[in-house]
Scaffold this motif. Structure first.
Motif, PDB file in Angstrom:
ATOM      1  N   LEU A   1       0.873  -1.166   0.000  1.00  0.00           N
ATOM      2  CA  LEU A   1       0.000   0.000   0.000  1.00  0.00           C
ATOM      3  C   LEU A   1       0.916   1.224   0.000  1.00  0.00           C
ATOM      4  CD1 LEU A   1      -2.772   1.407   0.267  1.00  0.00           C
ATOM      5  CD2 LEU A   1      -2.483   1.254   2.758  1.00  0.00           C
ATOM      6  N   ILE A   2       0.808   2.046  -1.043  1.00  0.00           N
ATOM      7  CA  ILE A   2       1.660   3.212  -1.190  1.00  0.00           C
ATOM      8  C   ILE A   2       0.861   4.462  -0.865  1.00  0.00           C
ATOM      9  CG2 ILE A   2       3.239   4.454  -2.704  1.00  0.00           C
ATOM     10  CD1 ILE A   2       4.012   1.527  -2.315  1.00  0.00           C
ATOM     11  N   SER A   3       1.305   5.209   0.132  1.00  0.00           N
ATOM     12  CA  SER A   3       0.668   6.468   0.500  1.00  0.00           C
ATOM     13  C   SER A   3       1.432   7.616  -0.146  1.00  0.00           C
ATOM     14  CB  SER A   3       0.669   6.637   2.027  1.00  0.00           C
ATOM     15  OG  SER A   3       0.319   7.964   2.388  1.00  0.00           O
ATOM     16  N   ARG A   4       0.721   8.464  -0.916  1.00  0.00           N
ATOM     17  CA  ARG A   4       1.311   9.643  -1.549  1.00  0.00           C
ATOM     18  C   ARG A   4       0.501  10.863  -1.117  1.00  0.00           C
ATOM     19  NH1 ARG A   4       4.827   8.815  -5.793  1.00  0.00           N
ATOM     20  NH2 ARG A   4       4.272  10.856  -6.637  1.00  0.00           N
ATOM     21  N   THR A   5       1.150  11.829  -0.483  1.00  0.00           N
ATOM     22  CA  THR A   5       0.485  13.014   0.065  1.00  0.00           C
ATOM     23  C   THR A   5       1.055  14.263  -0.590  1.00  0.00           C
ATOM     24  OG1 THR A   5       0.336  11.836   2.178  1.00  0.00           O
ATOM     25  CG2 THR A   5      -0.137  14.203   2.205  1.00  0.00           C
TER      26      THR A   5
ATOM     27  N   SER B   1      -3.436  10.296  -1.713  1.00  0.00           N
ATOM     28  CA  SER B   1      -3.691   9.131  -2.565  1.00  0.00           C
ATOM     29  C   SER B   1      -3.161   7.868  -1.906  1.00  0.00           C
ATOM     30  CB  SER B   1      -3.025   9.301  -3.936  1.00  0.00           C
ATOM     31  OG  SER B   1      -3.496  10.445  -4.607  1.00  0.00           O
ATOM     32  N   PHE B   2      -3.868   6.750  -2.142  1.00  0.00           N
ATOM     33  CA  PHE B   2      -3.420   5.430  -1.710  1.00  0.00           C
ATOM     34  C   PHE B   2      -3.461   4.493  -2.915  1.00  0.00           C
ATOM     35  CE2 PHE B   2      -5.234   7.281   2.174  1.00  0.00           C
ATOM     36  CZ  PHE B   2      -4.190   7.106   3.072  1.00  0.00           C
ATOM     37  N   PHE B   3      -2.344   3.778  -3.133  1.00  0.00           N
ATOM     38  CA  PHE B   3      -2.271   2.829  -4.244  1.00  0.00           C
ATOM     39  C   PHE B   3      -2.033   1.422  -3.695  1.00  0.00           C
ATOM     40  CE2 PHE B   3      -0.950   6.865  -6.057  1.00  0.00           C
ATOM     41  CZ  PHE B   3      -1.605   6.896  -7.283  1.00  0.00           C
ATOM     42  N   PHE B   4      -2.899   0.489  -4.043  1.00  0.00           N
ATOM     43  CA  PHE B   4      -2.647  -0.918  -3.795  1.00  0.00           C
ATOM     44  C   PHE B   4      -1.878  -1.446  -5.004  1.00  0.00           C
ATOM     45  CE2 PHE B   4      -6.361   0.116  -1.293  1.00  0.00           C
ATOM     46  CZ  PHE B   4      -6.090  -0.495  -0.076  1.00  0.00           C
ATOM     47  N   SER B   5      -0.652  -1.927  -4.773  1.00  0.00           N
ATOM     48  CA  SER B   5       0.231  -2.274  -5.881  1.00  0.00           C
ATOM     49  C   SER B   5       0.913  -3.616  -5.629  1.00  0.00           C
ATOM     50  CB  SER B   5       1.295  -1.190  -6.056  1.00  0.00           C
ATOM     51  OG  SER B   5       2.190  -1.495  -7.099  1.00  0.00           O
ATOM     52  N   PRO B   6       0.938  -4.513  -6.621  1.00  0.00           N
ATOM     53  CA  PRO B   6       1.675  -5.779  -6.450  1.00  0.00           C
ATOM     54  C   PRO B   6       3.154  -5.515  -6.227  1.00  0.00           C
ATOM     55  CG  PRO B   6       0.228  -5.873  -8.383  1.00  0.00           C
ATOM     56  CD  PRO B   6       0.260  -4.444  -7.929  1.00  0.00           C
ATOM     57  N   LYS B   7       3.772  -6.362  -5.415  1.00  0.00           N
ATOM     58  CA  LYS B   7       5.195  -6.195  -5.138  1.00  0.00           C
ATOM     59  C   LYS B   7       6.072  -6.544  -6.336  1.00  0.00           C
ATOM     60  CE  LYS B   7       5.006  -6.755  -0.113  1.00  0.00           C
ATOM     61  NZ  LYS B   7       5.498  -7.493   1.070  1.00  0.00           N
ATOM     62  N   GLU B   8       5.568  -7.376  -7.249  1.00  0.00           N
ATOM     63  CA  GLU B   8       6.334  -7.760  -8.419  1.00  0.00           C
ATOM     64  C   GLU B   8       5.612  -7.317  -9.678  1.00  0.00           C
ATOM     65  OE1 GLU B   8       9.303  -9.022  -8.307  1.00  0.00           O
ATOM     66  OE2 GLU B   8       9.317  -9.283  -6.125  1.00  0.00           O
ATOM     67  N   PRO B   9       6.351  -6.927 -10.723  1.00  0.00           N
ATOM     68  CA  PRO B   9       5.712  -6.585 -12.003  1.00  0.00           C
ATOM     69  C   PRO B   9       5.002  -7.797 -12.593  1.00  0.00           C
ATOM     70  CG  PRO B   9       8.014  -5.845 -11.927  1.00  0.00           C
ATOM     71  CD  PRO B   9       7.807  -6.737 -10.748  1.00  0.00           C
ATOM     72  N   THR B  10       4.124  -7.539 -13.557  1.00  0.00           N
ATOM     73  CA  THR B  10       3.457  -8.624 -14.263  1.00  0.00           C
ATOM     74  C   THR B  10       4.461  -9.362 -15.137  1.00  0.00           C
ATOM     75  OG1 THR B  10       2.902  -7.306 -16.214  1.00  0.00           O
ATOM     76  CG2 THR B  10       1.372  -7.205 -14.348  1.00  0.00           C
ATOM     77  N   ALA B  11       4.023 -10.476 -15.755  1.00  0.00           N
ATOM     78  CA  ALA B  11       4.899 -11.248 -16.637  1.00  0.00           C
ATOM     79  C   ALA B  11       5.402 -10.387 -17.799  1.00  0.00           C
ATOM     80  CB  ALA B  11       4.160 -12.474 -17.167  1.00  0.00           C
ATOM     81  N   GLY B  12       4.607  -9.400 -18.196  1.00  0.00           N
ATOM     82  CA  GLY B  12       5.014  -8.506 -19.272  1.00  0.00           C
ATOM     83  C   GLY B  12       5.823  -7.315 -18.806  1.00  0.00           C
TER      84      GLY B  12
END
Length: 268
Positions: free
Chosen positions: A84-88, A111-122
Protein backbone atom coordinates in the motif's frame (compact mmCIF):
# COMPACT_ATOMS: atom_id res chain seq x y z
CA UNK A 1 11.70 38.48 -2.34
CA UNK A 2 9.32 36.02 -0.64
CA UNK A 3 10.52 33.06 1.37
CA UNK A 4 9.36 30.73 -1.42
CA UNK A 5 11.37 32.69 -4.00
CA UNK A 6 14.44 32.53 -1.75
CA UNK A 7 13.95 28.77 -1.38
CA UNK A 8 13.80 28.41 -5.17
CA UNK A 9 17.11 30.22 -5.66
CA UNK A 10 18.76 28.07 -2.99
CA UNK A 11 17.50 24.93 -4.72
CA UNK A 12 18.80 26.16 -8.08
CA UNK A 13 22.30 26.79 -6.72
CA UNK A 14 22.34 23.48 -4.84
CA UNK A 15 21.17 21.56 -7.90
CA UNK A 16 23.98 22.87 -10.12
CA UNK A 17 26.79 22.83 -7.56
CA UNK A 18 26.16 19.45 -5.96
CA UNK A 19 25.26 17.66 -9.18
CA UNK A 20 28.48 18.78 -10.89
CA UNK A 21 30.57 18.00 -7.84
CA UNK A 22 29.10 14.50 -7.54
CA UNK A 23 29.63 13.69 -11.24
CA UNK A 24 31.66 10.53 -11.56
CA UNK A 25 31.14 9.40 -7.97
CA UNK A 26 27.67 7.96 -8.67
CA UNK A 27 27.48 4.19 -8.36
CA UNK A 28 25.23 1.53 -9.84
CA UNK A 29 23.10 1.62 -6.69
CA UNK A 30 22.53 5.32 -7.29
CA UNK A 31 21.27 4.52 -10.80
CA UNK A 32 18.73 2.07 -9.39
CA UNK A 33 17.59 4.56 -6.76
CA UNK A 34 17.17 7.20 -9.47
CA UNK A 35 15.04 4.79 -11.49
CA UNK A 36 12.89 4.08 -8.44
CA UNK A 37 12.19 7.80 -8.14
CA UNK A 38 10.63 7.64 -11.62
CA UNK A 39 8.20 4.98 -10.34
CA UNK A 40 5.26 6.54 -8.41
CA UNK A 41 4.56 3.24 -6.60
CA UNK A 42 8.14 2.18 -5.77
CA UNK A 43 8.41 0.53 -2.35
CA UNK A 44 10.73 3.20 -0.98
CA UNK A 45 10.21 6.09 1.42
CA UNK A 46 10.92 9.43 -0.24
CA UNK A 47 10.28 13.02 0.80
CA UNK A 48 10.26 15.47 -2.13
CA UNK A 49 10.23 19.23 -1.53
CA UNK A 50 8.93 20.62 -4.82
CA UNK A 51 9.04 24.36 -5.52
CA UNK A 52 6.99 25.74 -8.44
CA UNK A 53 6.67 29.21 -9.92
CA UNK A 54 4.04 30.22 -12.50
CA UNK A 55 3.22 33.63 -13.96
CA UNK A 56 0.79 35.73 -16.01
CA UNK A 57 -2.35 34.96 -14.01
CA UNK A 58 -5.60 36.93 -14.14
CA UNK A 59 -6.76 40.07 -15.92
CA UNK A 60 -3.88 41.69 -17.75
CA UNK A 61 -1.81 38.61 -16.94
CA UNK A 62 0.02 40.44 -14.17
CA UNK A 63 -0.30 37.85 -11.40
CA UNK A 64 2.10 35.16 -10.28
CA UNK A 65 2.05 32.19 -7.93
CA UNK A 66 4.72 30.31 -5.97
CA UNK A 67 4.02 27.07 -4.17
CA UNK A 68 6.11 24.54 -2.30
CA UNK A 69 4.64 21.03 -2.31
CA UNK A 70 5.63 18.69 0.51
CA UNK A 71 5.08 15.24 -1.04
CA UNK A 72 6.02 12.33 1.27
CA UNK A 73 5.70 8.85 -0.24
CA UNK A 74 5.45 6.00 2.28
CA UNK A 75 5.03 2.29 1.38
CA UNK A 76 3.40 -0.27 3.66
CA UNK A 77 3.66 -4.02 3.19
CA UNK A 78 0.22 -5.64 3.46
CA UNK A 79 1.18 -9.24 2.82
CA UNK A 80 3.61 -11.29 0.76
CA UNK A 81 2.31 -9.98 -2.57
CA UNK A 82 0.97 -6.44 -2.05
CA UNK A 83 2.10 -2.98 -0.98
CA UNK A 84 0.00 0.00 0.00
CA UNK A 85 1.66 3.21 -1.19
CA UNK A 86 0.67 6.47 0.50
CA UNK A 87 1.31 9.64 -1.55
CA UNK A 88 0.48 13.01 0.07
CA UNK A 89 0.63 16.52 -1.41
CA UNK A 90 0.67 19.42 1.07
CA UNK A 91 0.92 22.77 -0.78
CA UNK A 92 2.38 25.91 0.81
CA UNK A 93 1.18 28.77 -1.41
CA UNK A 94 2.14 32.38 -2.03
CA UNK A 95 -0.04 33.96 -4.74
CA UNK A 96 -0.37 37.46 -6.06
CA UNK A 97 -3.08 37.90 -8.68
CA UNK A 98 -5.49 40.81 -9.31
CA UNK A 99 -7.60 41.11 -6.16
CA UNK A 100 -5.77 38.29 -4.37
CA UNK A 101 -2.57 38.42 -2.33
CA UNK A 102 -2.46 35.47 0.03
CA UNK A 103 0.03 33.06 1.61
CA UNK A 104 -0.61 29.90 3.58
CA UNK A 105 -1.38 26.20 3.41
CA UNK A 106 -3.59 24.95 0.58
CA UNK A 107 -5.85 21.92 0.35
CA UNK A 108 -4.21 18.50 0.82
CA UNK A 109 -4.50 15.68 -1.73
CA UNK A 110 -4.03 12.18 -0.30
CA UNK A 111 -3.69 9.13 -2.57
CA UNK A 112 -3.42 5.43 -1.71
CA UNK A 113 -2.27 2.83 -4.24
CA UNK A 114 -2.65 -0.92 -3.79
CA UNK A 115 0.23 -2.27 -5.88
CA UNK A 116 1.67 -5.78 -6.45
CA UNK A 117 5.19 -6.19 -5.14
CA UNK A 118 6.33 -7.76 -8.42
CA UNK A 119 5.71 -6.58 -12.00
CA UNK A 120 3.46 -8.62 -14.26
CA UNK A 121 4.90 -11.25 -16.64
CA UNK A 122 5.01 -8.51 -19.27
CA UNK A 123 6.93 -6.15 -16.98
CA UNK A 124 4.04 -3.82 -16.13
CA UNK A 125 3.98 -2.07 -12.75
CA UNK A 126 0.60 -0.81 -11.61
CA UNK A 127 -1.43 0.42 -8.68
CA UNK A 128 -5.03 1.44 -8.00
CA UNK A 129 -6.84 2.98 -5.06
CA UNK A 130 -8.69 6.00 -3.71
CA UNK A 131 -7.74 9.68 -3.77
CA UNK A 132 -9.07 12.05 -1.09
CA UNK A 133 -9.22 15.84 -1.19
CA UNK A 134 -9.07 17.60 2.18
CA UNK A 135 -10.17 21.27 2.61
CA UNK A 136 -7.22 22.21 4.81
CA UNK A 137 -6.54 25.63 3.27
CA UNK A 138 -5.75 28.30 5.87
CA UNK A 139 -7.43 31.05 3.83
CA UNK A 140 -10.68 31.05 1.80
CA UNK A 141 -8.70 32.13 -1.28
CA UNK A 142 -6.40 29.09 -0.94
CA UNK A 143 -9.10 26.45 -0.51
CA UNK A 144 -12.07 25.03 -2.41
CA UNK A 145 -13.78 24.66 1.00
CA UNK A 146 -15.12 21.31 -0.25
CA UNK A 147 -14.25 17.71 0.49
CA UNK A 148 -13.46 15.47 -2.45
CA UNK A 149 -12.88 11.82 -3.32
CA UNK A 150 -12.52 9.51 -6.29
CA UNK A 151 -10.39 6.77 -7.89
CA UNK A 152 -6.74 6.91 -8.88
CA UNK A 153 -4.52 4.54 -10.88
CA UNK A 154 -1.02 4.31 -12.28
CA UNK A 155 0.58 1.99 -14.84
CA UNK A 156 4.17 2.04 -16.05
CA UNK A 157 6.99 -0.02 -17.45
CA UNK A 158 10.71 0.20 -16.77
CA UNK A 159 12.73 -1.07 -19.72
CA UNK A 160 16.48 -0.64 -19.30
CA UNK A 161 17.15 3.06 -18.71
CA UNK A 162 13.62 4.03 -19.76
CA UNK A 163 10.53 4.54 -17.59
CA UNK A 164 7.21 5.35 -19.24
CA UNK A 165 3.61 5.29 -18.13
CA UNK A 166 0.77 7.42 -16.80
CA UNK A 167 -0.97 8.36 -13.56
CA UNK A 168 -4.62 9.38 -13.52
CA UNK A 169 -7.26 10.35 -10.97
CA UNK A 170 -10.70 11.87 -10.84
CA UNK A 171 -12.04 13.83 -7.87
CA UNK A 172 -15.65 14.80 -7.22
CA UNK A 173 -16.19 17.57 -4.68
CA UNK A 174 -18.91 17.30 -2.03
CA UNK A 175 -20.04 18.72 1.31
CA UNK A 176 -18.15 21.63 2.80
CA UNK A 177 -19.30 25.25 2.53
CA UNK A 178 -22.65 25.38 0.73
CA UNK A 179 -21.95 28.73 -0.92
CA UNK A 180 -18.87 27.35 -2.64
CA UNK A 181 -19.33 25.71 -6.09
CA UNK A 182 -18.83 21.99 -6.44
CA UNK A 183 -16.10 20.59 -8.65
CA UNK A 184 -15.38 17.58 -10.81
CA UNK A 185 -11.79 17.31 -12.03
CA UNK A 186 -9.74 14.75 -13.95
CA UNK A 187 -5.95 14.68 -13.59
CA UNK A 188 -3.73 13.06 -16.27
CA UNK A 189 0.04 12.63 -15.90
CA UNK A 190 1.76 10.80 -18.76
CA UNK A 191 5.51 10.57 -18.18
CA UNK A 192 8.69 9.45 -19.91
CA UNK A 193 12.15 9.42 -18.34
CA UNK A 194 15.65 8.19 -19.13
CA UNK A 195 18.16 7.42 -16.36
CA UNK A 196 21.87 7.18 -17.12
CA UNK A 197 24.37 4.90 -15.39
CA UNK A 198 25.78 7.87 -13.46
CA UNK A 199 22.30 8.62 -12.05
CA UNK A 200 21.21 11.56 -14.22
CA UNK A 201 17.50 11.45 -15.08
CA UNK A 202 15.90 13.32 -17.99
CA UNK A 203 12.11 13.58 -17.79
CA UNK A 204 9.26 14.94 -19.86
CA UNK A 205 5.72 14.83 -18.49
CA UNK A 206 2.44 16.64 -18.40
CA UNK A 207 0.27 17.25 -15.34
CA UNK A 208 -2.92 18.07 -17.19
CA UNK A 209 -6.31 18.56 -15.56
CA UNK A 210 -9.80 18.98 -16.94
CA UNK A 211 -12.46 20.95 -15.09
CA UNK A 212 -15.75 19.27 -16.02
CA UNK A 213 -17.87 22.04 -14.46
CA UNK A 214 -16.30 24.87 -16.46
CA UNK A 215 -15.14 22.66 -19.37
CA UNK A 216 -11.57 23.97 -19.22
CA UNK A 217 -8.18 22.31 -19.68
CA UNK A 218 -4.94 23.12 -17.89
CA UNK A 219 -2.03 21.53 -19.76
CA UNK A 220 1.51 22.17 -18.50
CA UNK A 221 4.44 20.35 -20.14
CA UNK A 222 7.44 19.85 -17.86
CA UNK A 223 11.03 19.30 -19.05
CA UNK A 224 13.21 18.21 -16.12
CA UNK A 225 16.81 17.18 -15.42
CA UNK A 226 17.73 15.45 -12.17
CA UNK A 227 20.85 14.10 -10.47
CA UNK A 228 21.02 11.68 -7.56
CA UNK A 229 23.96 12.14 -5.19
CA UNK A 230 24.97 10.72 -1.82
CA UNK A 231 26.07 12.56 1.29
CA UNK A 232 27.69 9.71 3.17
CA UNK A 233 24.99 7.05 3.10
CA UNK A 234 22.14 9.52 2.55
CA UNK A 235 20.89 9.63 -1.07
CA UNK A 236 19.40 12.93 -2.21
CA UNK A 237 18.04 13.86 -5.62
CA UNK A 238 18.21 17.39 -7.07
CA UNK A 239 15.96 18.23 -10.01
CA UNK A 240 15.24 21.38 -11.97
CA UNK A 241 13.49 22.36 -15.15
CA UNK A 242 11.01 24.46 -17.10
CA UNK A 243 7.27 24.22 -17.57
CA UNK A 244 5.39 25.44 -20.66
CA UNK A 245 1.65 26.05 -20.41
CA UNK A 246 0.27 24.62 -23.65
CA UNK A 247 -3.30 25.39 -22.52
CA UNK A 248 -4.81 27.17 -19.52
CA UNK A 249 -8.01 28.98 -18.48
CA UNK A 250 -8.04 32.73 -19.14
CA UNK A 251 -7.41 33.44 -15.44
CA UNK A 252 -4.77 30.71 -15.11
CA UNK A 253 -1.00 30.73 -15.70
CA UNK A 254 0.54 31.30 -19.14
CA UNK A 255 3.85 30.96 -20.95
CA UNK A 256 6.77 29.59 -18.90
CA UNK A 257 7.13 28.51 -15.27
CA UNK A 258 9.85 26.60 -13.49
CA UNK A 259 10.31 23.87 -10.89
CA UNK A 260 13.07 22.83 -8.48
CA UNK A 261 12.91 19.69 -6.36
CA UNK A 262 15.01 18.27 -3.54
CA UNK A 263 14.09 14.68 -2.69
CA UNK A 264 15.38 12.79 0.34
CA UNK A 265 15.39 9.01 -0.15
CA UNK A 266 15.22 6.38 2.57
CA UNK A 267 15.76 2.98 0.92
CA UNK A 268 15.47 -0.16 2.99
Amino acid sequence: MTQLHAFAHCLAVATITLALAAGARAQDSSEELAKKLSNPVAAMISVPLQYNYDQKYGDGRTGHKSYLNLQPVIPFSIGPQWNLISRTIVPLIDQNTPGINQSGVGDITQSFFFSPKEPTAGGLIWGVGPVIYLPTGTDPQLSARKWGAGPTAVVLKQDGPWTYGALVNHIWGFGGVESRPGFSSTFLQPFLSHTTKDAWTFTVNSESSYDWKNKEWSVPVNLMVGKLVKFGNQPVSFTGGLRYWADSPDNGPHDLGYRFVVTFLFPK
